[in-house]
Design a protein around this motif. Structure first.
Motif, PDB file in Angstrom:
ATOM      1  N   CYS A   7       0.834  -1.195   0.000  1.00  0.00           N
ATOM      2  CA  CYS A   7       0.000   0.000   0.000  1.00  0.00           C
ATOM      3  C   CYS A   7       0.872   1.248   0.000  1.00  0.00           C
ATOM      4  O   CYS A   7       1.719   1.420   0.866  1.00  0.00           O
ATOM      5  CB  CYS A   7      -0.919   0.010   1.213  1.00  0.00           C
ATOM      6  N   CYS A  10      -0.003   3.424   3.535  1.00  0.00           N
ATOM      7  CA  CYS A  10       0.345   3.002   4.882  1.00  0.00           C
ATOM      8  C   CYS A  10       1.413   1.927   4.913  1.00  0.00           C
ATOM      9  O   CYS A  10       1.837   1.487   5.984  1.00  0.00           O
ATOM     10  CB  CYS A  10      -0.903   2.545   5.639  1.00  0.00           C
ATOM     11  N   ASN A  12       1.203  -1.164   4.064  1.00  0.00           N
ATOM     12  CA  ASN A  12       0.692  -2.509   4.331  1.00  0.00           C
ATOM     13  C   ASN A  12       1.019  -3.474   3.193  1.00  0.00           C
ATOM     14  O   ASN A  12       0.825  -3.154   2.027  1.00  0.00           O
ATOM     15  CB  ASN A  12      -0.825  -2.412   4.530  1.00  0.00           C
ATOM     16  N   CYS A  27      -5.926  -1.337  -0.549  1.00  0.00           N
ATOM     17  CA  CYS A  27      -5.602  -1.638   0.845  1.00  0.00           C
ATOM     18  C   CYS A  27      -6.837  -1.432   1.710  1.00  0.00           C
ATOM     19  O   CYS A  27      -7.454  -0.375   1.692  1.00  0.00           O
ATOM     20  CB  CYS A  27      -4.467  -0.723   1.309  1.00  0.00           C
ATOM     21  N   CYS A  30      -6.160   0.888   5.516  1.00  0.00           N
ATOM     22  CA  CYS A  30      -6.204   2.345   5.709  1.00  0.00           C
ATOM     23  C   CYS A  30      -7.355   2.984   4.948  1.00  0.00           C
ATOM     24  O   CYS A  30      -7.401   4.198   4.770  1.00  0.00           O
ATOM     25  CB  CYS A  30      -4.878   2.986   5.293  1.00  0.00           C
TER      26      CYS A  30
HETATM   27 ZN   LIG Z   1      -2.965   1.135   3.321  1.00  0.00          ZN
END
Ligand SMILES: [Zn+2]
Length: 381
Positions: A7, A10, A12, A27, A30
């Motif tokens: 992501c 964030c 991820n 994602c 977030c």
């Molecule tokens: Zn994210």
């Protein structure tokens, strides 16, 4: 094989939190954070003037300079500072430096109420610059010379900050939130300064790596807890009754006491009443002539109590001191000011205890938070 999706907001990469929409990954971690993004800014050097009504201690000054030195050589700094040691002030140097160079400056904190309070402090420290606050319901203007914001709002600033100061890194909700830590990492394009009274093992390990440095601010050099203030609720004239009784008791026990009051006028008025009941006192404020002599008399033990404004909030160390904050629910006494005052007590290793009494009509938010924060800090000693 497909490269795994990371992501961009964030950071991820956990496939459990990645969904597919119209054939494209997105994602889920977030997704709740959405709103206007900060517009790009072009660097422009600025005039910066730092206005403080007090001066930094030697130790604060040395640390402040070291942070600037680190920043110039691309090193991230962790400031490990105990509660009430004035860690915010040591970040003003680097904030001023980065602003003057036209860099993008952010100061992020997990809690909204602390953002609002810090925004006021930074704004008055740099009156000539545009300081803005960005938090939940307050996000119309996203650009400024210095942006004070909650960590929740960092998603609006991808690869944005040349300098990002992060305080209370061990406070909820930042601590343990992968999304917020992810936002922090993606919004930083330069170097960071992290501040904490209680850094986690993980953070300390990160800052032991090359390109990082840990600095310690220990104004409270002995490892005793800060005395936890007691709130004493007394309405109107009953405050005087309490104050006089308490001062008589301290006098009998041979203990010295500061009585903090919110205004210059009150320093005179409160002393004007108390002096008829308790001998051996005086009052000081920025307006009081002969202040230096009065303070010297107090230090030499010739006086047993002093009614004082914020002039004695910082810098004076007296052994076995007791403190009463008269009218601690006054709005000038925010959490930071009350913690600073409580930090006056128990500064000598030989006499680490002492009373701190918040004397007020009612318990204010500032009083509650100061007591909570001091309790929290003490659990780590
Ligand atoms: Zn994210």
């Amino acid at each position: 094989m497909k490269t795994p999706f990371i992501c961009p907001r964030c950071g991820n990469k956990d496939p459990d939190y990645i969904g597919i929409k119209n054939g494209k990954p997105y994602c889920r971690r977030c997704i709740a954070f959405h709103g206007e993004m900060a517009p790009p800014v072009s660097p422009k050097e600025k005039t910066v003037k730092l206005c403080l009504s007090y001066s930094l201690s030697e130790e604060q000054k040395a640390l402040s300079d070291r942070i600037v030195f680190n920043f110039k050589r691309g090193v991230n700094t962790l400031v490990y500072a105990v509660c009430g040691s004035g860690k915010t002030e040591i970040s003003y140097g680097i904030i001023g430096y980065a602003m003057s160079r036209g860099m993008t400056v952010g100061f992020a904190l997990p809690r909204r109420d602390v953002v609002i309070e810090l925004y006021d402090r930074i704004k008055s420290a740099f009156p000539g610059n545009k300081v803005i606050a960005v938090y939940g319901s307050h996000n119309d203007d996203l650009t400024g010379d210095c942006i004070v914001l909650t960590t929740h709002q960092l998603y609006r600033y991808p690869k944005y900050f040349d300098l990002l100061v992060l305080d209370e890194i061990d406070a909820f909700p930042f601590k343990g939130s992968d999304v917020l830590v992810g936002f922090f990492r993606t919004s930083l394009r330069g170097n960071c300064v992290m501040m904490s009274a209680t850094p986690s093992k993980q953070v300390v390990e990160e800052f032991r790596k090359p390109g990082h440095e840990i600095l310690t601010l220990r104004t409270r050099f002995h490892k005793n807890p800060i005395p936890v203030p007691q709130s004493k609720i007394a309405i109107g004239p009953l405050k005087y009754v309490f104050l006089i009784r308490r001062l008589l008791r301290y006098r009998k026990e041979g203990k010295q006491c500061f009585v903090f009051v919110p205004t210059v006028a009150m320093s005179r008025n409160v002393y004007g009443v108390v002096k008829y009941f308790v001998k051996g006192g005086d009052y000081v404020s920025s307006k009081r002539e002969g202040r230096a002599r009065i303070i010297a008399d107090f230090k030499n033990g010739k006086l047993t109590y002093l009614v004082t404004t914020a002039v004695l909030e910082r810098g004076i160390t007296v052994a076995n001191l007791q403190v009463i904050v008269f009218g601690s629910d006054n709005r000038i006494y925010d959490e930071a000011a009350l913690i600073q005052i409580a930090g006056r007590v128990g500064r000598k290793a030989a006499a680490p205890d002492g009373d701190v009494v918040f004397l007020a009509n009612q318990e204010s938010e500032g009083m509650k938070r100061a007591i909570k924060e001091i309790r929290y800090c003490n659990t780590f000693l």
